[in-house]
Design a protein around this motif. Structure first.
Motif, PDB file in Angstrom:
ATOM      1  N   ILE A 103       0.855  -1.182   0.000  1.00  0.00           N
ATOM      2  CA  ILE A 103       0.000   0.000   0.000  1.00  0.00           C
ATOM      3  C   ILE A 103       0.896   1.238   0.000  1.00  0.00           C
ATOM      4  O   ILE A 103       1.679   1.441   0.930  1.00  0.00           O
ATOM      5  CB  ILE A 103      -0.920   0.017   1.234  1.00  0.00           C
ATOM      6  CG1 ILE A 103      -1.855  -1.195   1.210  1.00  0.00           C
ATOM      7  CG2 ILE A 103      -1.725   1.314   1.291  1.00  0.00           C
ATOM      8  CD1 ILE A 103      -2.683  -1.360   2.464  1.00  0.00           C
ATOM      9  N   PRO A 104       0.806   2.081  -1.016  1.00  0.00           N
ATOM     10  CA  PRO A 104       1.663   3.273  -1.042  1.00  0.00           C
ATOM     11  C   PRO A 104       1.250   4.265   0.038  1.00  0.00           C
ATOM     12  O   PRO A 104       0.060   4.475   0.291  1.00  0.00           O
ATOM     13  CB  PRO A 104       1.455   3.841  -2.439  1.00  0.00           C
ATOM     14  CG  PRO A 104       0.151   3.288  -2.901  1.00  0.00           C
ATOM     15  CD  PRO A 104      -0.020   1.967  -2.226  1.00  0.00           C
ATOM     16  N   MET A 105       2.245   4.881   0.653  1.00  0.00           N
ATOM     17  CA  MET A 105       1.975   5.796   1.760  1.00  0.00           C
ATOM     18  C   MET A 105       2.749   7.088   1.571  1.00  0.00           C
ATOM     19  O   MET A 105       3.861   7.106   1.042  1.00  0.00           O
ATOM     20  CB  MET A 105       2.356   5.144   3.091  1.00  0.00           C
ATOM     21  CG  MET A 105       1.475   3.964   3.458  1.00  0.00           C
ATOM     22  SD  MET A 105       1.857   3.254   5.088  1.00  0.00           S
ATOM     23  CE  MET A 105       3.378   2.364   4.712  1.00  0.00           C
ATOM     24  N   ALA A 106       2.130   8.172   2.062  1.00  0.00           N
ATOM     25  CA  ALA A 106       2.745   9.494   1.973  1.00  0.00           C
ATOM     26  C   ALA A 106       2.501  10.247   3.271  1.00  0.00           C
ATOM     27  O   ALA A 106       1.609   9.910   4.054  1.00  0.00           O
ATOM     28  CB  ALA A 106       2.168  10.279   0.809  1.00  0.00           C
ATOM     29  N   ILE A 107       3.302  11.276   3.466  1.00  0.00           N
ATOM     30  CA  ILE A 107       3.065  12.235   4.540  1.00  0.00           C
ATOM     31  C   ILE A 107       2.620  13.540   3.899  1.00  0.00           C
ATOM     32  O   ILE A 107       3.248  14.020   2.946  1.00  0.00           O
ATOM     33  CB  ILE A 107       4.328  12.436   5.395  1.00  0.00           C
ATOM     34  CG1 ILE A 107       4.568  11.201   6.256  1.00  0.00           C
ATOM     35  CG2 ILE A 107       4.203  13.688   6.271  1.00  0.00           C
ATOM     36  CD1 ILE A 107       5.847  11.238   7.046  1.00  0.00           C
ATOM     37  N   GLY A 108       1.512  14.077   4.400  1.00  0.00           N
ATOM     38  CA  GLY A 108       1.013  15.362   3.942  1.00  0.00           C
ATOM     39  C   GLY A 108       0.836  16.271   5.140  1.00  0.00           C
ATOM     40  O   GLY A 108      -0.171  16.197   5.836  1.00  0.00           O
ATOM     41  N   SER A 109       1.815  17.108   5.392  1.00  0.00           N
ATOM     42  CA  SER A 109       1.867  17.855   6.647  1.00  0.00           C
ATOM     43  C   SER A 109       2.164  19.324   6.407  1.00  0.00           C
ATOM     44  O   SER A 109       2.860  19.688   5.455  1.00  0.00           O
ATOM     45  CB  SER A 109       2.961  17.260   7.550  1.00  0.00           C
ATOM     46  OG  SER A 109       3.177  18.053   8.693  1.00  0.00           O
ATOM     47  N   ALA A 110       1.662  20.170   7.299  1.00  0.00           N
ATOM     48  CA  ALA A 110       2.002  21.587   7.277  1.00  0.00           C
ATOM     49  C   ALA A 110       3.318  21.861   7.995  1.00  0.00           C
ATOM     50  O   ALA A 110       3.728  23.013   8.103  1.00  0.00           O
ATOM     51  CB  ALA A 110       0.887  22.413   7.906  1.00  0.00           C
ATOM     52  N   ALA A 111       3.962  20.807   8.495  1.00  0.00           N
ATOM     53  CA  ALA A 111       5.258  20.963   9.144  1.00  0.00           C
ATOM     54  C   ALA A 111       6.332  21.313   8.118  1.00  0.00           C
ATOM     55  O   ALA A 111       6.236  20.949   6.942  1.00  0.00           O
ATOM     56  CB  ALA A 111       5.645  19.687   9.887  1.00  0.00           C
ATOM     57  N   ILE A 112       7.366  22.005   8.580  1.00  0.00           N
ATOM     58  CA  ILE A 112       8.508  22.274   7.722  1.00  0.00           C
ATOM     59  C   ILE A 112       9.400  21.034   7.672  1.00  0.00           C
ATOM     60  O   ILE A 112       9.339  20.175   8.561  1.00  0.00           O
ATOM     61  CB  ILE A 112       9.294  23.502   8.217  1.00  0.00           C
ATOM     62  CG1 ILE A 112       9.821  23.282   9.644  1.00  0.00           C
ATOM     63  CG2 ILE A 112       8.432  24.759   8.139  1.00  0.00           C
ATOM     64  CD1 ILE A 112      10.707  24.418  10.141  1.00  0.00           C
ATOM     65  N   PRO A 113      10.233  20.890   6.634  1.00  0.00           N
ATOM     66  CA  PRO A 113      11.095  19.710   6.531  1.00  0.00           C
ATOM     67  C   PRO A 113      11.947  19.464   7.775  1.00  0.00           C
ATOM     68  O   PRO A 113      12.214  18.311   8.138  1.00  0.00           O
ATOM     69  CB  PRO A 113      11.961  20.023   5.312  1.00  0.00           C
ATOM     70  CG  PRO A 113      11.093  20.883   4.459  1.00  0.00           C
ATOM     71  CD  PRO A 113      10.329  21.746   5.434  1.00  0.00           C
ATOM     72  N   PHE A 114      12.385  20.519   8.442  1.00  0.00           N
ATOM     73  CA  PHE A 114      13.181  20.401   9.669  1.00  0.00           C
ATOM     74  C   PHE A 114      12.482  19.524  10.704  1.00  0.00           C
ATOM     75  O   PHE A 114      13.111  18.692  11.375  1.00  0.00           O
ATOM     76  CB  PHE A 114      13.414  21.809  10.222  1.00  0.00           C
ATOM     77  CG  PHE A 114      14.219  21.886  11.491  1.00  0.00           C
ATOM     78  CD1 PHE A 114      15.511  21.376  11.555  1.00  0.00           C
ATOM     79  CD2 PHE A 114      13.695  22.501  12.621  1.00  0.00           C
ATOM     80  CE1 PHE A 114      16.257  21.473  12.726  1.00  0.00           C
ATOM     81  CE2 PHE A 114      14.428  22.602  13.788  1.00  0.00           C
ATOM     82  CZ  PHE A 114      15.710  22.086  13.838  1.00  0.00           C
ATOM     83  N   ASN A 115      11.165  19.673  10.837  1.00  0.00           N
ATOM     84  CA  ASN A 115      10.412  18.867  11.801  1.00  0.00           C
ATOM     85  C   ASN A 115      10.067  17.485  11.271  1.00  0.00           C
ATOM     86  O   ASN A 115      10.059  16.515  12.030  1.00  0.00           O
ATOM     87  CB  ASN A 115       9.128  19.598  12.202  1.00  0.00           C
ATOM     88  CG  ASN A 115       9.331  20.513  13.384  1.00  0.00           C
ATOM     89  OD1 ASN A 115      10.435  20.601  13.923  1.00  0.00           O
ATOM     90  ND2 ASN A 115       8.284  21.208  13.784  1.00  0.00           N
ATOM     91  N   ILE A 116       9.765  17.396   9.987  1.00  0.00           N
ATOM     92  CA  ILE A 116       9.477  16.079   9.409  1.00  0.00           C
ATOM     93  C   ILE A 116      10.713  15.195   9.490  1.00  0.00           C
ATOM     94  O   ILE A 116      10.639  14.024   9.877  1.00  0.00           O
ATOM     95  CB  ILE A 116       8.986  16.222   7.966  1.00  0.00           C
ATOM     96  CG1 ILE A 116       7.639  16.965   7.940  1.00  0.00           C
ATOM     97  CG2 ILE A 116       8.849  14.853   7.301  1.00  0.00           C
ATOM     98  CD1 ILE A 116       7.118  17.256   6.554  1.00  0.00           C
ATOM     99  N   ASP A 117      11.873  15.741   9.154  1.00  0.00           N
ATOM    100  CA  ASP A 117      13.123  14.982   9.255  1.00  0.00           C
ATOM    101  C   ASP A 117      13.396  14.559  10.693  1.00  0.00           C
ATOM    102  O   ASP A 117      13.888  13.446  10.944  1.00  0.00           O
ATOM    103  CB  ASP A 117      14.294  15.814   8.729  1.00  0.00           C
ATOM    104  CG  ASP A 117      14.199  16.096   7.233  1.00  0.00           C
ATOM    105  OD1 ASP A 117      13.421  15.399   6.539  1.00  0.00           O
ATOM    106  OD2 ASP A 117      14.902  17.009   6.765  1.00  0.00           O
TER     107      ASP A 117
END
Length: 216
Positions: A103-117
């Motif tokens: 099942i393909p999965m993604a993250i869709g967030s209003a966070a900046i890359p600094f927080n996603i990383d």
């Protein structure tokens, strides 16, 4: 074909209190505000610059000042939340099962890359996600559907075949605007706050809820 799109903060990790705490201290101690916790909490959505504008108006800060304040807010958040960083109960197994099923999965967030990383790399889960859409990748934040539509496009899956995992009403609204069903994690908001969104399939405290297995 189906795909899963995950919001990050409050959905995969239970950290919204720490975001609110960081903003609350920045607003009041650094910027001379006099905001209560109850006034700050409902503003915890969208890009950091949008939060600043909602709280202080459109003319208070330059773009450079908002960038500096945004980074400082995230620095405080990460410093305080780091000892508590973990996925919501059941999510580790859910991600592995979905990945094993293709099942393909993604993250869709209003966070900046600094927080996603900060989350993906410290928890070693980046390999589960074929697409990541951050605040830097969109022009319009939730409840505009751009974040989720871009994630679906990057996964190569039609919007109607995507299920969104969210924790805030604006996120459920964004999913509805994208033509997607949503599962709501009740980490930060209660079910009655989503009453106007018919696209919500289920409310769950975490990923140990038996409904999650029906999605696989």
């Amino acid at each position: 074909m189906k795909a899963f799109i995950f919001d990050l903060n409050g959905t995969m990790i239970h950290d919204m209190e720490y975001h609110t705490r960081a903003w609350h201290s920045l607003f009041n101690e650094d910027l001379g505000g006099n905001f209560t916790w109850e006034e700050v909490k409902p503003q915890m959505y969208g890009k950091n610059s949008e939060v600043l504008v909602r709280m202080f108006g459109p003319d208070r800060f330059t773009e450079a000042e908002m960038d500096r304040l945004s980074f400082e807010k995230e620095r405080r958040y990460q410093e305080e939340f780091r000892p508590h960083l973990q996925l919501l109960p059941g999510l580790t197994d859910f991600l592995k099962q979905a990945h094993d099923l293709g099942i393909p999965m993604a993250i869709g967030s209003a966070a900046i890359p600094f927080n996603i990383d900060f989350v993906l790399d410290n928890l070693n889960i980046r390999h589960y996600f074929k697409a990541i859409v951050s605040a830097d990748d969109v022009v319009l934040s939730k409840p505009h559907p751009e974040t989720f539509l871009k994630a679906a496009t990057n996964l190569g899956v039609p919007p109607a075949d995507c299920i969104v995992f969210e924790d805030v009403p604006k996120g459920a609204e964004a999913a509805q605007n994208a033509g997607m069903k949503a599962v709501v994690l009740t980490t930060t908001h209660e079910a009655f706050e989503f009453a106007t969104f018919p696209n919500v399939l289920h409310f769950a405290a975490d990923f140990t809820d038996s409904f999650m297995q029906t999605l696989l």
